[in-house]
Design a protein around this motif. Sequence first.
Motif, mmCIF file in Angstrom:
data_model
loop_
_atom_site.group_PDB
_atom_site.id
_atom_site.type_symbol
_atom_site.label_atom_id
_atom_site.label_comp_id
_atom_site.label_asym_id
_atom_site.label_seq_id
_atom_site.Cartn_x
_atom_site.Cartn_y
_atom_site.Cartn_z
ATOM 1 N N ALA A 1 16.200 7.277 19.219
ATOM 2 C CA ALA A 1 16.084 8.726 19.027
ATOM 3 C C ALA A 1 15.569 9.398 20.299
ATOM 4 O O ALA A 1 16.038 10.473 20.686
ATOM 5 C CB ALA A 1 15.151 9.025 17.859
ATOM 6 N N ALA A 2 14.612 8.758 20.951
ATOM 7 C CA ALA A 2 14.058 9.318 22.182
ATOM 8 C C ALA A 2 15.112 9.356 23.285
ATOM 9 O O ALA A 2 15.238 10.352 24.013
ATOM 10 C CB ALA A 2 12.854 8.505 22.630
ATOM 11 N N GLN A 3 15.895 8.285 23.394
ATOM 12 C CA GLN A 3 16.922 8.231 24.440
ATOM 13 C C GLN A 3 18.033 9.238 24.173
ATOM 14 O O GLN A 3 18.533 9.887 25.097
ATOM 15 C CB GLN A 3 17.487 6.814 24.534
ATOM 16 N N GLN A 4 18.398 9.406 22.915
ATOM 17 C CA GLN A 4 19.444 10.372 22.567
ATOM 18 C C GLN A 4 18.997 11.800 22.859
ATOM 19 O O GLN A 4 19.817 12.647 23.231
ATOM 20 C CB GLN A 4 19.819 10.221 21.089
ATOM 21 N N SER A 5 17.705 12.061 22.686
ATOM 22 C CA SER A 5 17.165 13.408 22.930
ATOM 23 C C SER A 5 16.658 13.581 24.346
ATOM 24 O O SER A 5 16.180 14.665 24.699
ATOM 25 C CB SER A 5 16.009 13.691 21.945
ATOM 26 N N HIS B 1 13.158 9.988 31.420
ATOM 27 C CA HIS B 1 12.802 10.043 32.840
ATOM 28 C C HIS B 1 13.193 11.381 33.473
ATOM 29 O O HIS B 1 12.488 11.891 34.343
ATOM 30 C CB HIS B 1 13.480 8.904 33.598
ATOM 31 N N ALA B 2 14.305 11.944 33.018
ATOM 32 C CA ALA B 2 14.782 13.192 33.613
ATOM 33 C C ALA B 2 13.921 14.392 33.251
ATOM 34 O O ALA B 2 14.056 15.453 33.857
ATOM 35 C CB ALA B 2 16.226 13.457 33.181
ATOM 36 N N ARG B 3 13.059 14.218 32.260
ATOM 37 C CA ARG B 3 12.224 15.343 31.817
ATOM 38 C C ARG B 3 10.744 15.153 32.123
ATOM 39 O O ARG B 3 9.896 15.858 31.577
ATOM 40 C CB ARG B 3 12.416 15.572 30.319
ATOM 41 N N LEU B 4 10.437 14.248 33.018
ATOM 42 C CA LEU B 4 9.034 14.062 33.400
ATOM 43 C C LEU B 4 8.506 15.238 34.222
ATOM 44 O O LEU B 4 7.302 15.381 34.397
ATOM 45 C CB LEU B 4 8.876 12.767 34.199
ATOM 46 N N GLY B 5 9.413 16.086 34.677
ATOM 47 C CA GLY B 5 8.997 17.258 35.447
ATOM 48 C C GLY B 5 8.630 18.455 34.593
ATOM 49 O O GLY B 5 8.278 19.508 35.124
ATOM 50 N N GLN B 6 8.676 18.310 33.271
ATOM 51 C CA GLN B 6 8.300 19.413 32.389
ATOM 52 C C GLN B 6 6.777 19.613 32.409
ATOM 53 O O GLN B 6 6.018 18.641 32.485
ATOM 54 C CB GLN B 6 8.746 19.133 30.954
ATOM 55 N N PRO B 7 6.321 20.858 32.310
ATOM 56 C CA PRO B 7 4.877 21.113 32.303
ATOM 57 C C PRO B 7 4.240 20.693 30.982
ATOM 58 O O PRO B 7 4.870 20.800 29.920
ATOM 59 C CB PRO B 7 4.776 22.627 32.506
ATOM 60 N N ILE B 8 3.008 20.212 31.051
ATOM 61 C CA ILE B 8 2.261 19.835 29.861
ATOM 62 C C ILE B 8 1.178 20.886 29.606
ATOM 63 O O ILE B 8 0.342 21.155 30.464
ATOM 64 C CB ILE B 8 1.602 18.446 30.033
ATOM 65 N N THR B 9 1.236 21.511 28.428
ATOM 66 C CA THR B 9 0.293 22.576 28.090
ATOM 67 C C THR B 9 -1.007 22.049 27.489
ATOM 68 O O THR B 9 -2.055 22.679 27.631
ATOM 69 C CB THR B 9 0.928 23.550 27.094
ATOM 70 N N TRP B 10 -0.945 20.900 26.805
ATOM 71 C CA TRP B 10 -2.134 20.332 26.170
ATOM 72 C C TRP B 10 -1.837 18.895 25.766
ATOM 73 O O TRP B 10 -0.675 18.485 25.714
ATOM 74 C CB TRP B 10 -2.545 21.149 24.947
ATOM 75 N N VAL B 11 -2.897 18.139 25.487
ATOM 76 C CA VAL B 11 -2.751 16.753 25.034
ATOM 77 C C VAL B 11 -3.492 16.605 23.713
ATOM 78 O O VAL B 11 -4.673 16.962 23.624
ATOM 79 C CB VAL B 11 -3.305 15.759 26.074
ATOM 80 N N HIS B 12 -2.793 16.119 22.694
ATOM 81 C CA HIS B 12 -3.371 15.958 21.363
ATOM 82 C C HIS B 12 -3.293 14.498 20.927
ATOM 83 O O HIS B 12 -2.321 13.799 21.233
ATOM 84 C CB HIS B 12 -2.610 16.782 20.312
ATOM 85 N N VAL B 13 -4.289 14.058 20.174
ATOM 86 C CA VAL B 13 -4.221 12.775 19.475
ATOM 87 C C VAL B 13 -3.762 13.082 18.062
ATOM 88 O O VAL B 13 -4.362 13.912 17.378
ATOM 89 C CB VAL B 13 -5.590 12.064 19.444
ATOM 90 N N SER B 14 -2.688 12.459 17.621
ATOM 91 C CA SER B 14 -2.153 12.736 16.286
ATOM 92 C C SER B 14 -1.634 11.451 15.650
ATOM 93 O O SER B 14 -0.902 10.692 16.280
ATOM 94 C CB SER B 14 -1.019 13.762 16.367
ATOM 95 N N ALA C 1 11.184 6.172 11.775
ATOM 96 C CA ALA C 1 10.631 6.339 13.119
ATOM 97 C C ALA C 1 11.504 7.240 13.975
ATOM 98 O O ALA C 1 11.001 8.028 14.786
ATOM 99 C CB ALA C 1 10.470 4.972 13.781
ATOM 100 N N GLY C 2 12.797 7.155 13.803
ATOM 101 C CA GLY C 2 13.704 8.000 14.578
ATOM 102 C C GLY C 2 13.538 9.469 14.227
ATOM 103 O O GLY C 2 13.531 10.335 15.102
ATOM 104 N N ALA C 3 13.388 9.751 12.921
ATOM 105 C CA ALA C 3 13.224 11.141 12.483
ATOM 106 C C ALA C 3 11.926 11.721 13.022
ATOM 107 O O ALA C 3 11.864 12.906 13.377
ATOM 108 C CB ALA C 3 13.239 11.209 10.956
ATOM 109 N N TYR C 4 10.888 10.889 13.099
ATOM 110 C CA TYR C 4 9.604 11.352 13.630
ATOM 111 C C TYR C 4 9.746 11.772 15.087
ATOM 112 O O TYR C 4 9.299 12.856 15.488
ATOM 113 C CB TYR C 4 8.567 10.236 13.494
ATOM 114 N N VAL C 5 10.383 10.951 15.889
ATOM 115 C CA VAL C 5 10.556 11.272 17.309
ATOM 116 C C VAL C 5 11.433 12.508 17.467
ATOM 117 O O VAL C 5 11.140 13.396 18.278
ATOM 118 C CB VAL C 5 11.161 10.073 18.063
ATOM 119 N N ARG C 6 12.498 12.600 16.687
ATOM 120 C CA ARG C 6 13.376 13.773 16.779
ATOM 121 C C ARG C 6 12.629 15.047 16.405
ATOM 122 O O ARG C 6 12.837 16.098 17.015
ATOM 123 C CB ARG C 6 14.608 13.583 15.884
ATOM 124 N N SER C 7 11.750 14.955 15.412
ATOM 125 C CA SER C 7 10.999 16.142 14.989
ATOM 126 C C SER C 7 10.085 16.637 16.107
ATOM 127 O O SER C 7 9.909 17.847 16.287
ATOM 128 C CB SER C 7 10.183 15.844 13.731
#
Length: 232
Positions: free
Chosen positions: A96-100, A23-36, A63-69
């Motif tokens: 992993a998402a919450q920790q990062s 939630h604290a990083r929702l203010g980051q700019p988004i440069t592009w959107v990809h389907v992956s 799954a945790g390693a994927y999110v961290r990557s």
Amino acid sequence: MLPTLAELLTLPAFAGAEVRSGHARLGQPITWVHVSEISDAARFLSGGELLLSTGTPLIGEDAGAYVRSLAVGGAHGLALELVREVRELPLAALDAAQQSNFPLLVFRQEVNFAELTRAAHARILRPPAAASPPSLAPLTDALNETGRAADFVASHLGAVLALPPRPRLTLLDTLSALLACNFNVAESARTLGVRRQTVYYRLEQLRAMLGDLDDPQRQLGLLLALELSRGS
């Protein structure tokens, strides 16, 4: 200006998205959107992307390693549609998402990824013209504050300003119209409501009185001088 993830979430196409972390990083700019749907998507990132996925990379992998990557690779978010193979968000991915402090979004209903990317890219690629045009005010203010405005106007427009009121106003209006449309005579004529031949005639007068009108620096000086003369 690039939109933030928070701004994209206000678009109709993103309705129903649940923010599960970051939630604290929702203010980051988004440069592009990809389907992956690949597990090593991080190696293709340039930075600032929002990835869309049905959760395939979370199956049979860490799954945790994927999110961290993704977080380390510079992504600014991951949005998962949990309606097909993956219906529940793996706890390892959420941890992993919450920790990062990484933005992790979840759609509980089927969404059209094409519509999501189209809506996001329309906002990302919004032409700069939508923003306010640059202003000459800082330059004119500086000239006024330093007491050089009158000399500046006289050096650029003195010959025209010395004319009687009617021809002075006519030539100043013509010069302003020409500068506004990059000396396009036809466009200037439409703006002024006169014939093109009239504009050609006035342009010759202006060249005779002011000299070179083609140099970009000279044109900037004339713009400033016109702006200052209006405020005087």
